[in-house]
Design an enzyme around this catalytic site. Sequence first.
Site, PDB file in Angstrom:
ATOM      1  N   TYR A 154       0.810  -1.222   0.000  1.00 50.44           N
ATOM      2  CA  TYR A 154       0.000   0.000   0.000  1.00 50.44           C
ATOM      3  C   TYR A 154       0.844   1.274   0.000  1.00 50.44           C
ATOM      4  CZ  TYR A 154      -3.835  -3.148   0.622  1.00 50.44           C
ATOM      5  OH  TYR A 154      -4.738  -4.140   0.404  1.00 50.44           O
ATOM      6  N   LYS A 161      -2.789   9.218   1.108  1.00 52.65           N
ATOM      7  CA  LYS A 161      -3.599   9.520   2.301  1.00 52.65           C
ATOM      8  C   LYS A 161      -2.774  10.318   3.310  1.00 52.65           C
ATOM      9  CE  LYS A 161      -7.505   7.234   1.461  1.00 52.65           C
ATOM     10  NZ  LYS A 161      -8.769   7.933   1.257  1.00 52.65           N
TER      11      LYS A 161
HETATM   12  N1  LIG Z   1     -12.725  -0.130   3.348  1.00 50.08           N
HETATM   13  C1  LIG Z   1     -11.598   0.069   4.015  1.00 50.08           C
HETATM   14  O1  LIG Z   1     -11.001  -0.845   4.596  1.00 50.08           O
HETATM   15  C2  LIG Z   1     -11.034   1.464   4.117  1.00 50.08           C
HETATM   16  C3  LIG Z   1     -10.096   1.712   5.141  1.00 50.08           C
HETATM   17  C4  LIG Z   1      -9.550   2.983   5.257  1.00 50.08           C
HETATM   18  C5  LIG Z   1      -9.930   3.980   4.393  1.00 50.08           C
HETATM   19  N2  LIG Z   1     -10.832   3.713   3.397  1.00 50.08           N
HETATM   20  C6  LIG Z   1     -11.198   4.831   2.519  1.00 50.08           C
HETATM   21  O2  LIG Z   1     -12.588   5.042   2.627  1.00 50.08           O
HETATM   22  C7  LIG Z   1     -13.093   5.598   1.421  1.00 50.08           C
HETATM   23  C8  LIG Z   1     -14.302   4.793   0.940  1.00 50.08           C
HETATM   24  O3  LIG Z   1     -13.902   3.457   0.696  1.00 50.08           O
HETATM   25  P1  LIG Z   1     -14.957   2.249   0.672  1.00 50.08           P
HETATM   26  O4  LIG Z   1     -14.371   1.161   1.467  1.00 50.08           O
HETATM   27  O5  LIG Z   1     -16.304   2.733   1.004  1.00 50.08           O
HETATM   28  O6  LIG Z   1     -14.865   1.835  -0.889  1.00 50.08           O
HETATM   29  P2  LIG Z   1     -16.001   1.239  -1.846  1.00 50.08           P
HETATM   30  O7  LIG Z   1     -16.973   0.400  -1.090  1.00 50.08           O
HETATM   31  O8  LIG Z   1     -15.241   0.624  -2.972  1.00 50.08           O
HETATM   32  O9  LIG Z   1     -16.791   2.550  -2.385  1.00 50.08           O
HETATM   33  C9  LIG Z   1     -16.095   3.513  -3.112  1.00 50.08           C
HETATM   34  C10 LIG Z   1     -16.965   4.710  -3.416  1.00 50.08           C
HETATM   35  O10 LIG Z   1     -16.150   5.697  -4.059  1.00 50.08           O
HETATM   36  C11 LIG Z   1     -16.648   5.962  -5.370  1.00 50.08           C
HETATM   37  N3  LIG Z   1     -15.514   6.153  -6.271  1.00 50.08           N
HETATM   38  C12 LIG Z   1     -14.517   5.282  -6.559  1.00 50.08           C
HETATM   39  N4  LIG Z   1     -13.651   5.842  -7.437  1.00 50.08           N
HETATM   40  C13 LIG Z   1     -14.108   7.086  -7.692  1.00 50.08           C
HETATM   41  C14 LIG Z   1     -13.683   8.143  -8.530  1.00 50.08           C
HETATM   42  N5  LIG Z   1     -12.593   8.052  -9.321  1.00 50.08           N
HETATM   43  N6  LIG Z   1     -14.406   9.287  -8.557  1.00 50.08           N
HETATM   44  C15 LIG Z   1     -15.512   9.395  -7.814  1.00 50.08           C
HETATM   45  N7  LIG Z   1     -16.003   8.427  -7.019  1.00 50.08           N
HETATM   46  C16 LIG Z   1     -15.305   7.294  -6.966  1.00 50.08           C
HETATM   47  C17 LIG Z   1     -17.513   4.765  -5.741  1.00 50.08           C
HETATM   48  O11 LIG Z   1     -18.488   5.149  -6.722  1.00 50.08           O
HETATM   49  P3  LIG Z   1     -19.232   4.017  -7.657  1.00 50.08           P
HETATM   50  O12 LIG Z   1     -20.089   3.214  -6.734  1.00 50.08           O
HETATM   51  O13 LIG Z   1     -20.067   4.783  -8.621  1.00 50.08           O
HETATM   52  O14 LIG Z   1     -18.138   3.209  -8.249  1.00 50.08           O
HETATM   53  C18 LIG Z   1     -18.094   4.412  -4.366  1.00 50.08           C
HETATM   54  O15 LIG Z   1     -19.175   5.277  -4.068  1.00 50.08           O
HETATM   55  C19 LIG Z   1     -11.934   5.615   0.422  1.00 50.08           C
HETATM   56  O16 LIG Z   1     -11.343   6.905   0.408  1.00 50.08           O
HETATM   57  C20 LIG Z   1     -10.945   4.612   1.038  1.00 50.08           C
HETATM   58  O17 LIG Z   1      -9.628   4.904   0.670  1.00 50.08           O
HETATM   59  C21 LIG Z   1     -11.396   2.488   3.257  1.00 50.08           C
END
Ligand SMILES: NC(=O)c1ccc[n+]([C@@H]2O[C@H](COP(=O)([O-])OP(=O)(O)OC[C@H]3O[C@@H](n4cnc5c(N)ncnc54)[C@H](OP(=O)(O)O)[C@@H]3O)[C@@H](O)[C@H]2O)c1
Length: 252
Positions: A154, A161
Amino acid sequence: MSQRIALVTGGSRGLGKNAVLKLAAAGVDIIFTYRSQQDAARDVVAEIEKTGAKAVALQLNVSEIASFTEFAQQVKVQLKQEWGRDSVDCLVNNAGIGLYAPFAETSEAMFDELMNIHFKGPFFLTQQLLPLIADGGRILNVSTGLARFALPGYAAYASMKGAMEVLTRYQAKELGARGISVNSIAPGAIETDFGGGHLRDNEELNRYVASQTALGRTGLPDDIGEAIVALLSDNLHWMTAQRIEVSGGMFL
Ligand SMILES: NC(=O)c1ccc[n+]([C@@H]2O[C@H](COP(=O)([O-])OP(=O)(O)OC[C@H]3O[C@@H](n4cnc5c(N)ncnc54)[C@H](OP(=O)(O)O)[C@@H]3O)[C@@H](O)[C@H]2O)c1
């Protein structure tokens, strides 16, 4: 007091979806974005409306900086039309992707994609939206536990981040004069579609993360949605420039 409105990027799935539903249940109206999943976004709008809150979904690719002027214009029109307002109270920079790549194998294309989505995009999107954020408002940038601890694979993702965490402090300093507070939330590993859903779907990885987490399990979207509501609540108006890790105590 006027109706609070939050603008959340990436609200169609995962943590963003959970956050907008919980914010709506707490009485906050919502503008959220989706990148490609219009049907999912439509379903989220319908779910939000069931809580009695108003919701608008707009398409946005956070890596397309050239589209931000037009996006800001759409937000402005929706605010006027739906709320008779010219600003939102909260901006949550949440949209993102997980891209696994060991340092030695990270290509320039992967680096650029991660940079555009996780750093350059939120940097210029927030800049573009500044006139549409109310004085006294809030900005919350979604970071990651990986900016504190290192897990192989990562390097580029977590570096972006980390850059957001530094930017958070600069935004807090420069926007403080307008009463805007800026913080970052750093989730630990959470079971979503993120990174192909590998934490949710890979039992061995799930067990490993749970074993490295003080509270003894992996994170769930509810854990983060609830934290986002709490961090945006009026009770925390005096907190700014902070990184709040919400990881159940991962890799302490
Ligand atoms: N899950 C984890 O373990 C975790 C941990 C720490 C931080 N995060 C952070 O939390 C945030 C949300 O992650 P998540 O786990 O909810 O991911 P997720 O379930 O894959 O959802 C991602 C969301 O972001 C949107 N998206 C992706 N690429 C995009 C782009 N280029 N432009 C605009 N929208 C975009 C997607 O839209 P569509 O549905 O239309 O594709 C979806 O609404 C991210 O910033 C991630 O880095 C996640």
